[in-house]
Design an enzyme around this catalytic site. Structure first.
Site, PDB file in Angstrom:
ATOM      1  N   LYS A 299       0.809  -1.224   0.000  1.00 59.01           N
ATOM      2  CA  LYS A 299       0.000   0.000   0.000  1.00 59.01           C
ATOM      3  C   LYS A 299       0.841   1.274   0.000  1.00 59.01           C
ATOM      4  O   LYS A 299       0.368   2.346  -0.376  1.00 59.01           O
ATOM      5  CB  LYS A 299      -0.985  -0.036   1.152  1.00 59.01           C
ATOM      6  CG  LYS A 299      -2.040  -1.104   0.903  1.00 59.01           C
ATOM      7  CD  LYS A 299      -3.067  -1.202   1.984  1.00 59.01           C
ATOM      8  CE  LYS A 299      -4.087  -2.269   1.661  1.00 59.01           C
ATOM      9  NZ  LYS A 299      -3.502  -3.631   1.665  1.00 59.01           N
TER      10      LYS A 299
HETATM   11  C1  LIG Z   1      -4.157  -4.674   1.162  1.00 56.82           C
HETATM   12  C2  LIG Z   1      -3.399  -5.901   1.000  1.00 56.82           C
HETATM   13  C3  LIG Z   1      -3.808  -6.899   0.104  1.00 56.82           C
HETATM   14  C4  LIG Z   1      -5.095  -6.794  -0.691  1.00 56.82           C
HETATM   15  O1  LIG Z   1      -5.038  -5.809  -1.695  1.00 56.82           O
HETATM   16  P1  LIG Z   1      -6.380  -5.232  -2.317  1.00 56.82           P
HETATM   17  O2  LIG Z   1      -5.959  -4.105  -3.174  1.00 56.82           O
HETATM   18  O3  LIG Z   1      -7.203  -4.780  -1.153  1.00 56.82           O
HETATM   19  O4  LIG Z   1      -7.017  -6.336  -3.062  1.00 56.82           O
HETATM   20  C5  LIG Z   1      -3.037  -8.033  -0.010  1.00 56.82           C
HETATM   21  N1  LIG Z   1      -1.912  -8.192   0.716  1.00 56.82           N
HETATM   22  C6  LIG Z   1      -1.486  -7.247   1.580  1.00 56.82           C
HETATM   23  C7  LIG Z   1      -0.248  -7.497   2.362  1.00 56.82           C
HETATM   24  C8  LIG Z   1      -2.197  -6.070   1.741  1.00 56.82           C
HETATM   25  O5  LIG Z   1      -1.770  -5.155   2.594  1.00 56.82           O
END
Ligand SMILES: *Cc1c(COP(=O)(O)O)cnc(C)c1O
Length: 497
Positions: free
Chosen positions: A112
């Site tokens: 993120k």
């Molecule tokens: C947020 C997250 C996901 C999922 O991603 P999305 O965009 O919500 O589908 C998967 N793995 C990790 C480690 C995350 O932080």
């Protein structure tokens, strides 16, 4: 380019407005009115740095931002002092035909960061463009990773306050400490007694409560969101799909215009959706493989056309994917139905009121034409970590392991196509599960996560990610806690109104 609502219920807005508003005030998400097609040939971008590629791609979506403004946002985020890898997103060859796209070199060790380091700069420029008179308050509901990434991204950004809500007991101790030790004069964190979906719903309800929003406005505040429904989060994620492709092209792993697969560990559907936008812009993709954990609502949806959130919520060892309402799916369905605003409105209102909706068969055919859905159990996740470590000396975190396992299943029917698997977290971030995978459950007994971190380091010899070091020695600054129903009250208390 303008942005429109997935539910056909709002006027067109500029990129700056879409980013500032976060979501459509009466429900719905902002999407580009039309998808830009790339003017530059893929071959001509092979030598681009990550920053240059970001400039090229974001330029199509951030109309109304000058070249210099976008350049400044990129410079401030995709910088060697912020990302601990010069390539920003390194592409690691696991074995012939499969590659790992490492999305976790940012400050909080999860994917993120890629969006949340740059999005606050987009927003702060948007606020100036729109000449907003009120102070912006960012509300975030997090299942763990978004919270810290948003806090880091917005920390000390002028004219903005950020409040993060996380499910009490629903995040790892490392995740909790990452959040509650955040410094900065404008950061606030509170835990709520519920699961992530409860938190997300509570925050969504605040956004759609006209009375509460008017009260805030009277007091000089305006809400905005940094959740993955904000277009400012989506756009930066499109970049690394092109990046991965260009990287393989550069290394001669693929030929020009060869179609590849992307397998993405999925929760809220933001990451994989960005890939789909890259595809709509012309990136040669054969299939997207949507990988879920035991909360496999998306697997079932892709395979049956029925989205059914009325099921038991499971806490798994890949907690950032423990989600039953994948908000960004709404954008995907909007695109795949050829901008079917009325359909979308109907489906998502049904989801809200009944917890389930079913798409028509032609929509379903279109979905399965480009996307696969499968899932991995918690045991499979752990087995995969161990297997890949023993075989390739490469350590996966639990989320990435879900992706790798699902890819292994998929590969049986399509062994030829080169596939890129999204790696969404550094393995040290989910150290307890990773160590359990390598050494068995007994290895965890009586040890806290910080001991486990050290132990994992001893075993693998890999340096601990800078964002995870010495967390237990930092001062806990944020201690607010409440019921799910208290979100408005907590917000008012923080703002002193
Ligand atoms: C947020 C997250 C996901 C999922 O991603 P999305 O965009 O919500 O589908 C998967 N793995 C990790 C480690 C995350 O932080």
């Amino acid at each position: 380019m303008y942005y429109i609502s997935t539910r056909d219920n709002y006027r067109k807005v500029s990129a700056a407005e879409a980013i500032k508003l976060g979501m459509v005030p009466m429900g719905g998400l902002f999407v580009p009115e039309q998808i830009p097609t790339m003017n530059t040939q893929l071959m001509d971008m092979v030598r681009f740095t990550y920053g240059q590629l970001a400039q090229e791609i974001l330029g199509y979506f951030l109309t109304g931002y000058s070249r210099e403004e976008i350049e400044e946002c990129i410079y401030r985020s995709y910088h060697p002092e912020i990302f601990h890898a010069p390539e920003i997103v390194p592409i690691h060859k696991l074995e012939d035909g499969s590659f790992i796209m490492e999305l976790w070199h940012g400050p909080t060790a999860a994917f993120k960061d890629i969006a949340l380091q740059i999005m606050p700069h987009f927003l702060s420029k948007a606020i100036k463009k729109i000449q907003a008179k009120r102070e912006t308050v960012i509300l975030v509901a997090t299942s763990g990773d978004t919270g810290k990434a948003a806090l880091e991204g917005f920390k000390n950004v002028e004219g903005i306050k950020i409040i993060v809500f996380y499910p009490y007991g629903g995040v790892s101790r490392v995740q909790e400490l990452q959040m509650t030790t955040t410094e900065g004069s404008n950061t606030y964190v509170a835990s709520l007694k519920g699961n992530f979906d409860d938190c997300q719903n509570a925050v969504k309800e605040v956004f759609s409560d006209p009375e509460f929003n008017n009260l805030l406005k009277d007091k000089g505040y305006e809400l905005s969101s940094a959740n993955s429904i904000n277009w400012g989060r989506l756009a930066p994620q499109i970049v690394y799909y092109f990046w991965a492709y260009l990287n393989l092209l550069k290394k001669k792993e693929i030929k020009e215009n060869e179609k590849i697969n992307f397998c993405i560990p999925t929760g809220n559907f933001g990451n994989i959706l960005a890939g789909y936008y890259a595809y709509l812009m012309g990136l040669p993709v054969k299939r997207f493989i949507c990988a879920s954990n035991e909360n496999k609502v998306l697997t079932d949806f892709i395979n049956t056309g029925i989205y059914d959130r009325e099921r038991e919520f499971k806490k798994t060892n890949s907690p950032s994917m423990d989600i039953l309402i994948s908000s960004n799916l709404e954008r995907f369905l909007f695109e795949i139905t050829g901008h079917g605003g009325d359909k979308i409105k109907g489906w998502f209102e049904e989801l809200q009121s009944k917890g389930v909706f079913q798409v028509d068969s032609s929509t379903r055919d279109k979905i399965t034409g480009i996307m696969e859905g499968d899932w991995a159990s918690q045991e499979e996740t752990l087995e995969t970590i161990k297997e890949v470590y023993n075989k390739h000396n490469y350590l996966l975190d639990t989320h990435t392991a879900v992706g790798v396992k699902v890819y292994q299943k998929y590969r049986l029917k399509d062994p030829e196509t080169v596939t890129v698997i999204g790696s969404t977290a550094n393995p040290y971030k989910f150290n307890a599960s990773v160590l359990e995978a390598l050494k068995g459950k007994e290895a965890l007994v009586g040890k806290d996560e910080f001991v486990l971190l050290e132990e994992l380091k001893e075993i693998t010899g890999q340096e601990i990610h800078a964002g995870l070091k010495n967390l237990d020695e930092k001062k806990v600054i944020h201690k607010l806690s409440g019921e799910v129903e208290d979100v408005k009250k907590i917000t008012k208390d923080i703002l002193g109104i």
